[in-house]
Design an enzyme around this catalytic site. Structure first.
Site, PDB file in Angstrom:
ATOM      1  N   GLU A 160       6.181  -1.029   8.503  1.00  0.00           N
ATOM      2  CA  GLU A 160       6.046   0.237   7.768  1.00  0.00           C
ATOM      3  C   GLU A 160       7.371   0.980   7.699  1.00  0.00           C
ATOM      4  O   GLU A 160       7.402   2.181   7.433  1.00  0.00           O
ATOM      5  CB  GLU A 160       4.963   1.111   8.410  1.00  0.00           C
TER       6      GLU A 160
ATOM      7  N   ASP B 221      -9.443   5.802  13.281  1.00  0.00           N
ATOM      8  CA  ASP B 221      -9.097   4.911  12.166  1.00  0.00           C
ATOM      9  C   ASP B 221     -10.048   3.713  12.202  1.00  0.00           C
ATOM     10  O   ASP B 221     -11.074   3.706  11.505  1.00  0.00           O
ATOM     11  CB  ASP B 221      -7.620   4.493  12.302  1.00  0.00           C
TER      12      ASP B 221
ATOM     13  N   GLU C 206      -4.191   8.842  17.616  1.00  0.00           N
ATOM     14  CA  GLU C 206      -5.108   8.024  16.797  1.00  0.00           C
ATOM     15  C   GLU C 206      -5.558   6.796  17.582  1.00  0.00           C
ATOM     16  O   GLU C 206      -4.755   6.185  18.303  1.00  0.00           O
ATOM     17  CB  GLU C 206      -4.363   7.606  15.521  1.00  0.00           C
TER      18      GLU C 206
ATOM     19  N   LYS D  72      -8.800   5.166   4.560  1.00  0.00           N
ATOM     20  CA  LYS D  72      -8.105   4.064   3.893  1.00  0.00           C
ATOM     21  C   LYS D  72      -9.110   3.432   2.934  1.00  0.00           C
ATOM     22  O   LYS D  72     -10.050   2.759   3.385  1.00  0.00           O
ATOM     23  CB  LYS D  72      -7.695   3.004   4.917  1.00  0.00           C
TER      24      LYS D  72
ATOM     25  N   LYS E  78      -0.452   9.539   5.676  1.00  0.00           N
ATOM     26  CA  LYS E  78       0.248   8.631   6.596  1.00  0.00           C
ATOM     27  C   LYS E  78       0.572   7.360   5.820  1.00  0.00           C
ATOM     28  O   LYS E  78      -0.319   6.557   5.554  1.00  0.00           O
ATOM     29  CB  LYS E  78      -0.680   8.339   7.781  1.00  0.00           C
TER      30      LYS E  78
HETATM   31  P1  PGA Z   1      -2.809  -1.339   9.387  1.00  0.00           P
HETATM   32  O1  PGA Z   1      -2.129  -0.172  10.198  1.00  0.00           O
HETATM   33  O2  PGA Z   1      -2.620  -1.085   7.943  1.00  0.00           O
HETATM   34  O3  PGA Z   1      -2.082  -2.576   9.876  1.00  0.00           O
HETATM   35  O4  PGA Z   1      -4.250  -1.349   9.784  1.00  0.00           O
HETATM   36  C1  PGA Z   1      -2.267   1.171   9.858  1.00  0.00           C
HETATM   37  C2  PGA Z   1      -2.950   1.954  10.954  1.00  0.00           C
HETATM   38  O5  PGA Z   1      -3.443   1.374  11.946  1.00  0.00           O
HETATM   39  O6  PGA Z   1      -3.055   3.179  10.842  1.00  0.00           O
HETATM   40 ZN    ZN Z   2      -4.358   3.280  12.810  1.00  0.00          ZN
END
Ligand code: PGA
Ligand code: ZN
Length: 386
Positions: free
Chosen positions: A190, A278, A252, A303, A354
């Site tokens: 990221e 999450d 988180e 997400k 985020k």
């Molecule tokens: P991921 O990570 O897209 O690999 O799930 C993002 C997160 O955990 O917030």
């Molecule tokens: Zn996460």
């Protein structure tokens, strides 16, 4: 209505689904689907081809499913009804869901964020910006996945970006002093600094020092991503120590995604901070309702690809608002140049966003879109509100 799809590549060079949905009148919407690395058990799964092409990660079957089955099912349907009709693997449904929203916004002559707000409130979210990465996003490094900077006093989104830019730059300098130039240039999935030291507290210490050096009100957020860690409950004591020592404002996934008792305990211990679920929620409104009943967590990470359609993600946003939970709209660690998540966060009036670090173009695409929405569309910045 026409629906075309193709096999594209995401920021980890893993195959992902691209989709264009076209309407009469020449309006069309294009979308590229993101993919996570720390994938929770309760997420709607993607369809992958298996076999040997792209180590089994190919998405030709998903593409075929969109162009044949889904396209046939949508014939004659108004574009506004597409989303609710979608069912199946996440990379199939989300590709069409996103493309349909973009096409509908184009046909209505509105910016996507405005179309998505549906007459409700909108604002620019407070950014949580990744500075150091570990876990599955920087294999071989520390176990904690994200160490992020949260601007606490910026008056505009542009000002918020400039402050965290200084923090990241200072964090890179401190990393260089301690570990050399090479380490300070390594970036994780990221765009965060990928410190390979293996000591979980080191990135935190460096980030806190960088914030102090910059001298602005900036908080620290941590994503433990505990579903990827063995025995995460052993971390809780360490986390308490960290909270006493460092300016932590948000935690988180300190525990696994099915450890409701552990989460209740964590909420008692850390509920005075922002406590984000999450993998725990996997953007599911049902899982959020369960958490509300148990008094677990106080913030939801949203997400869209965890639930497969924008409609379902919007329902989770609405449920969060109803129950007084804060919201963080989030990209995935495997993402693309598609900047749709920026418009979603604005149009859905999310508290925070985020989307990774200020590095790598799939991240900057989203930050640049937010900067554009502030500068040209005049959307107000909501700031840090906890
Ligand atoms: P991921 O990570 O897209 O690999 O799930 C993002 C997160 O955990 O917030
Ligand atoms: Zn996460």
């Amino acid at each position: 209505m026409g629906v075309r799809a193709w096999e594209a590549l995401d920021s980890r060079a893993h195959p992902t689904v691209g989709c264009v949905l076209s309407l009469e009148g020449g309006f069309e919407g294009r979308a590229l689907v993101p993919t996570g690395a720390s994938i929770g058990r309760f997420e709607v799964s993607d369809l992958r081809d298996g076999g040997t092409r792209y180590a089994g990660l190919g998405v030709r079957d998903a593409v075929e499913r969109i162009e044949k089955t889904v396209a046939a099912d949508l014939v004659g349907l108004p574009v506004g009804e597409v989303d609710a009709r979608l069912d199946g693997p996440s990379n199939v449904t989300l590709a069409v869901s996103l493309a349909a929203a973009r096409a509908a916004a184009a046909a209505s002559g509105l910016p996507l964020w405005h179309y998505l707000s549906r007459g409700g409130e909108y604002s620019l979210p407070c950014p949580m910006v990744n500075v150091f990465s570990g876990g599955r996003h920087a294999e071989g490094g520390v176990r904690i996945q994200d160490f992020l900077a949260v601007p606490l006093a910026a008056k505009t989104f542009a000002e918020a970006m400039e402050v965290v830019w200084r923090v990241r730059r200072q964090a890179a300098r401190l990393t260089e002093e301690r570990h050399g130039t090479l380490m300070s240039r390594l970036v994780a999935d990221e765009g965060g600094l990928a410190v390979l030291a293996g000591d979980d507290a080191e990135p935190l210490e460096l980030l806190a020092r960088a914030i102090e050096d910059v001298g602005e009100p900036v908080g620290v957020a941590i994503d433990v991503a505990a579903t990827q860690i063995e025995h995460p409950e052993e971390f809780l004591g360490t986390l308490e120590g960290w909270c006493a020592r460092y300016p932590i404002v948000s935690i988180e996934d300190p525990l696994g995604d099915d450890d409701w008792d552990g989460w209740a305990d964590a909420t008692r211990r850390f509920g005075h901070l922002q406590l984000v679920g999450d993998d725990l929620f996997a953007t599911s409104a049902q899982r959020l309702e369960k958490a509300v009943g148990l008094g677990v967590a106080n913030t939801v990470l949203v997400k869209p690809n965890q639930v497969g359609t924008l409609g379902r993600a919007a329902q989770t946003m609405a449920a969060a608002r109803r129950h007084g939970y804060a919201t963080v709209v989030s990209a995935r660690s495997g993402d693309t140049e598609d900047d749709v998540i920026a418009d979603l966060a604005v149009g859905w009036n999310a508290g925070q966003i985020k989307i990774g670090s200020i590095m790598r173009s799939e991240r900057l695409a989203k930050y640049n879109r937010l900067l554009q929405i502030e500068a040209l569309d005049g959307v107000p910045y909501r700031g840090w509100q906890r």
